[in-house]
Write a protein that holds these residues in place. Structure first.
Motif, PDB file in Angstrom:
ATOM      1  N   ASN A  26       0.849  -1.193   0.000  1.00  0.00           N
ATOM      2  CA  ASN A  26       0.000   0.000   0.000  1.00  0.00           C
ATOM      3  C   ASN A  26       0.886   1.245   0.000  1.00  0.00           C
ATOM      4  N   PRO A  27       0.860   2.038  -1.078  1.00  0.00           N
ATOM      5  CA  PRO A  27       1.713   3.228  -1.131  1.00  0.00           C
ATOM      6  C   PRO A  27       1.165   4.427  -0.362  1.00  0.00           C
ATOM      7  N   LEU A  28      -0.068   4.336   0.152  1.00  0.00           N
ATOM      8  CA  LEU A  28      -0.713   5.496   0.770  1.00  0.00           C
ATOM      9  C   LEU A  28      -0.756   5.421   2.285  1.00  0.00           C
ATOM     10  N   ILE A  29       0.066   4.567   2.877  1.00  0.00           N
ATOM     11  CA  ILE A  29       0.112   4.479   4.333  1.00  0.00           C
ATOM     12  C   ILE A  29       0.629   5.805   4.901  1.00  0.00           C
ATOM     13  N   GLY A  30      -0.022   6.272   5.944  1.00  0.00           N
ATOM     14  CA  GLY A  30       0.400   7.510   6.602  1.00  0.00           C
ATOM     15  C   GLY A  30      -0.053   8.775   5.909  1.00  0.00           C
ATOM     16  N   GLN A  31      -0.949   8.651   4.940  1.00  0.00           N
ATOM     17  CA  GLN A  31      -1.369   9.820   4.173  1.00  0.00           C
ATOM     18  C   GLN A  31      -2.840  10.155   4.404  1.00  0.00           C
ATOM     19  N   ASP A  32      -3.317   9.930   5.614  1.00  0.00           N
ATOM     20  CA  ASP A  32      -4.740  10.149   5.892  1.00  0.00           C
ATOM     21  C   ASP A  32      -5.164  11.592   5.637  1.00  0.00           C
ATOM     22  N   VAL A 302       5.153   6.952  14.328  1.00  0.00           N
ATOM     23  CA  VAL A 302       4.730   5.761  15.066  1.00  0.00           C
ATOM     24  C   VAL A 302       4.247   6.115  16.465  1.00  0.00           C
ATOM     25  N   SER A 303       4.511   7.346  16.912  1.00  0.00           N
ATOM     26  CA  SER A 303       3.998   7.771  18.213  1.00  0.00           C
ATOM     27  C   SER A 303       2.508   8.089  18.152  1.00  0.00           C
ATOM     28  N   GLN A 304       1.988   8.325  16.952  1.00  0.00           N
ATOM     29  CA  GLN A 304       0.580   8.674  16.786  1.00  0.00           C
ATOM     30  C   GLN A 304      -0.221   7.595  16.063  1.00  0.00           C
ATOM     31  N   ASN A 305       0.469   6.707  15.380  1.00  0.00           N
ATOM     32  CA  ASN A 305      -0.201   5.675  14.583  1.00  0.00           C
ATOM     33  C   ASN A 305       0.375   4.305  14.919  1.00  0.00           C
ATOM     34  N   LEU A 307       2.202   0.812  14.346  1.00  0.00           N
ATOM     35  CA  LEU A 307       3.343   0.512  13.478  1.00  0.00           C
ATOM     36  C   LEU A 307       2.986  -0.462  12.357  1.00  0.00           C
ATOM     37  N   VAL A 308       2.085  -1.377  12.610  1.00  0.00           N
ATOM     38  CA  VAL A 308       1.823  -2.473  11.659  1.00  0.00           C
ATOM     39  C   VAL A 308       1.520  -1.986  10.245  1.00  0.00           C
ATOM     40  N   PRO A 309       0.708  -0.928  10.047  1.00  0.00           N
ATOM     41  CA  PRO A 309       0.460  -0.491   8.661  1.00  0.00           C
ATOM     42  C   PRO A 309       1.723  -0.087   7.910  1.00  0.00           C
ATOM     43  N   TYR A 310       2.765   0.327   8.622  1.00  0.00           N
ATOM     44  CA  TYR A 310       3.988   0.727   7.931  1.00  0.00           C
ATOM     45  C   TYR A 310       4.604  -0.449   7.173  1.00  0.00           C
ATOM     46  N   PHE A 311       4.391  -1.650   7.670  1.00  0.00           N
ATOM     47  CA  PHE A 311       4.925  -2.821   6.971  1.00  0.00           C
ATOM     48  C   PHE A 311       4.207  -3.040   5.631  1.00  0.00           C
ATOM     49  N   ASP A 312       2.942  -2.572   5.520  1.00  0.00           N
ATOM     50  CA  ASP A 312       2.269  -2.601   4.219  1.00  0.00           C
ATOM     51  C   ASP A 312       2.975  -1.653   3.257  1.00  0.00           C
ATOM     52  N   TYR A 313       3.415  -0.508   3.772  1.00  0.00           N
ATOM     53  CA  TYR A 313       4.168   0.426   2.924  1.00  0.00           C
ATOM     54  C   TYR A 313       5.500  -0.203   2.507  1.00  0.00           C
TER      55      TYR A 313
END
Length: 637
Positions: A26-32, A302-305, A307-313
């Motif tokens: 997923n290239p859009l992780i962290g882009q809410d 990672v302090s606000q979100n 960590l697991v979704p970052y592995f999708d990125y």
């Protein structure tokens, strides 16, 4: 406070354990934030509802646009096929006709069939054509040619399909190499027996027409490099009509003006924040035309979100890199590298290109070593190779110190001398190194003379830092009466401009050492900005500064007393190289974090602040109540 080894880098081993068995790319992780803005942009139609997308370094725009297309369709999306048809009333003004997407070829076949019929027998075929392919412009054109034959039409061509669309596909059309032709298209010229003219087949559509009915993404920097294109785009967005430019140069007498094309699309400008700020400031129309801002982040906090979704990125990065698989043992170092790119322990980089480069370089090394995956040792070797490749200038600078050409002490104690920490940017390389700061005091009126400023080698921010430490000393020692001591302070063997306030704490400690005649430990280097009340504030490039001093101490040999003093505010940015961490664990090297100047003085001099200040007060008091000794030449008389 002495910093423990586990605080010198992010908890990469704990992070690595959270990696799921099958992450989804997923290239859009962290882009809410950006996705919410894009979603809102896609809901709104009209001429004044376009968006500006702030793209971060390393973002692969094509991948992002493809993912956005799957998630957020423009609700006003309506694609057509666009044709130019010969105008029975004017050879130089072909008519623009739109038909349902994907039907242009079938319409042309039906049109040719009509021309084959006798004019009196065309009514049924024309009605069938307009009923099958509903279009007001097509119906209007059929009315014009209902009693015409092909021979009655001017020119040698009946039609030209300029845009063919897919009714089901809301493709983002990307124009990243912006020229007048690539964005707006062109009308070419031909010379026949010395006569310059144009024809239907010489009409070339640009990205604007290809995106008509959908979404057009334009590289803002490329667009603004040619101001005429920006003005033309604004005009089209305001009027919703595309007028073809006159073909050829102004001195060529060739008139060919196809009917304007109605424009209905969504435009997204892609660029950095500085371009966005300039457009808002310099163009009064910009805010009206582009009211929506989609700000893509370069970091994942990672302090606000979680960590697991970052592995999708990371899975997306691994897929795009198309390399050997990434072993679980390599994940901690990849995460460490991603954190180092972001400059914070609590953030991970979303720089896709930088991470892809790391994986591809590691894959090349793994293939060379006949490994079937990218493991911990491969990533570590790549990072060490990079340090070696980029470290030539730093090595030359450090060699000058080791050979004594630049005088830096890393052992012993000296009054009025301290090792500050600086960052040098040279030849595309940035590295940290210690610099010797000295201070002397003499009888005077309390002035603090910055020699770097006097010699015009001091930047504005550094000058501000010296003024702040001067204010601190005046606030502590000269509240009620004038100081009788003046001082000079300088960066020794510095031949280029010094800027930044990160040395103001070191300068203050050096000055207080000279005033109190208290020796400073030369094995410690210090960095930090200071305010008028003695509080220590954060600085930049803390990792580079520590590693630069560490490398010098390592070359000379550790004595167990060497280390650095940094602001506590910079603890969240620590992400040091493995050899630094190993030296801290072994007790060969130390990292101290402080909050105020009192802690710094205790570490540097081994004395409490109140003892040092009492000695300074006593010295000032003695000078306050005595006359300065006259020069020898005055005593003779």
């Amino acid at each position: 406070m002495r910093v423990a080894a586990e605080q010198l880098q992010p908890p990469i081993d704990e992070w690595a354990q959270q990696r799921p068995a099958s992450p989804q790319a997923n290239p859009l992780i962290g882009q809410d934030r950006a996705l919410a803005a894009i979603k809102q942009t896609m809901r709104i139609g009209g001429r004044y509802a376009h968006g500006y997308v702030v793209t971060s370094p390393g973002l692969r725009v094509v991948d992002v646009l493809q993912e956005l297309q799957a998630r957020h369709q423009w609700i006003h999306f309506e694609r057509f096929d666009w044709l130019y048809l010969a105008n029975p009333d004017s050879a130089n003004e072909p008519l623009c006709v739109n038909v349902p997407a994907g039907t242009a070829r079938a319409v042309l076949e039906g049109l040719m069939a009509i021309f084959e019929l006798d004019p009196d027998a065309r009514a049924s075929a024309m009605k069938k054509l307009t009923d099958t392919f509903v279009s007001e412009r097509l119906a209007s054109y059929l009315e014009k040619i209902k009693d015409k034959s092909l021979a009655d039409l001017p020119g040698k061509e009946l039609a030209m399909v300029i845009v063919e669309s897919d009714a089901q596909s809301d493709d983002f059309v990307l124009c990243d190499r912006v020229t007048e032709t690539s964005l707006f298209g062109s009308i070419r010229l031909q010379s026949v027996e010395g006569t310059i003219s144009s024809e239907l087949h010489l009409i070339q559509p640009g990205a604007l027409l290809k995106a008509n009915g959908g979404v057009l993404a334009i590289d803002a920097e490329e667009l603004l490099m040619q101001p005429g294109l920006w003005r033309k785009l604004k005009y089209i967005l305001r009027t919703s009509l595309f007028h073809w430019p006159q073909p050829g140069e102004a001195n060529i007498a060739a008139y060919y003006q196809p009917e304007p094309v109605p424009i209905h699309l969504k435009v997204l400008l892609l660029g950095d924040r500085s371009i966005y700020a300039q457009l808002r400031e310099l163009d009064r129309d910009f805010d009206n035309l582009f009211p929506y801002l989609a700000d893509f982040s370069s970091h994942y906090p990672v302090s606000q979100n979680p960590l697991v979704p970052y592995f999708d990125y990371l899975s997306y990065v691994e897929r795009e890199a198309a390399t050997l698989p990434l072993a679980r043992s390599a994940i901690p170092l990849v995460l460490k590298y991603a954190s180092r790119l972001s400059d914070y322990q609590t953030e991970l980089s979303l720089d896709t290109i930088a991470l892809m480069q790391l994986l591809r370089e590691a894959a090349a090394l793994a293939v060379e070593q006949e490994r079937d995956c990218i493991d911990h040792d491969t990533i570590l070797a790549v990072l060490q190779q990079r340090l070696h490749r980029d470290g030539y200038i730093a090595e030359l600078s450090r060699r000058q110190i080791l050979e004594g050409q630049v005088y830096i002490e890393t052992s012993g104690s000296v009054v009025g001398q301290v090792n500050g920490l600086t960052v040098v940017s040279m030849g595309g390389t940035e590295f940290g190194e210690p610099t010797r700061i000295t201070a002397t005091v003499h009888y005077g009126d309390g002035d603090i003379i910055d020699i770097d400023r006097k010699s015009e080698l001091s930047g504005n921010i550094h000058t501000k830092g010296v003024m702040i430490l001067s204010a601190y000393i005046a606030n502590v020692f000269a509240r009620s009466e004038e100081m009788r001591l003046s001082a000079t302070i300088v960066f020794e063997q510095s031949y280029y401009e010094v800027d930044g306030d990160s040395a103001s704490l070191a300068e203050l400690c050096c000055l207080l050492s000279a005033l109190a005649e208290a020796p400073i430990a030369q094995g410690l280097a210090i960095t930090g900005a200071v305010d008028q009340f003695g509080r220590v504030q954060a600085i930049g490039a803390v990792n580079e500064k520590i590693e630069g001093h560490f490398a010098l101490c390592q070359e000379r040999g550790f004595d167990g007393k060497q280390g650095v003093i940094i602001p506590s505010a910079n603890l969240s940015q620590l992400n040091l190289e493995p050899d630094v961490i190993a030296a801290v664990v072994a007790g060969h090297y130390h990292v101290y974090a402080i909050d105020d100047v009192a802690e710094a003085l205790t570490l540097l001099t081994g004395e409490k602040q109140n003892h040092l200040y009492a000695r300074i007060e006593k010295r000032l008091d003695e000078l306050q109540h005595c006359e300065p000794e006259q020069p020898w030449y005055k005593r003779i008389w």
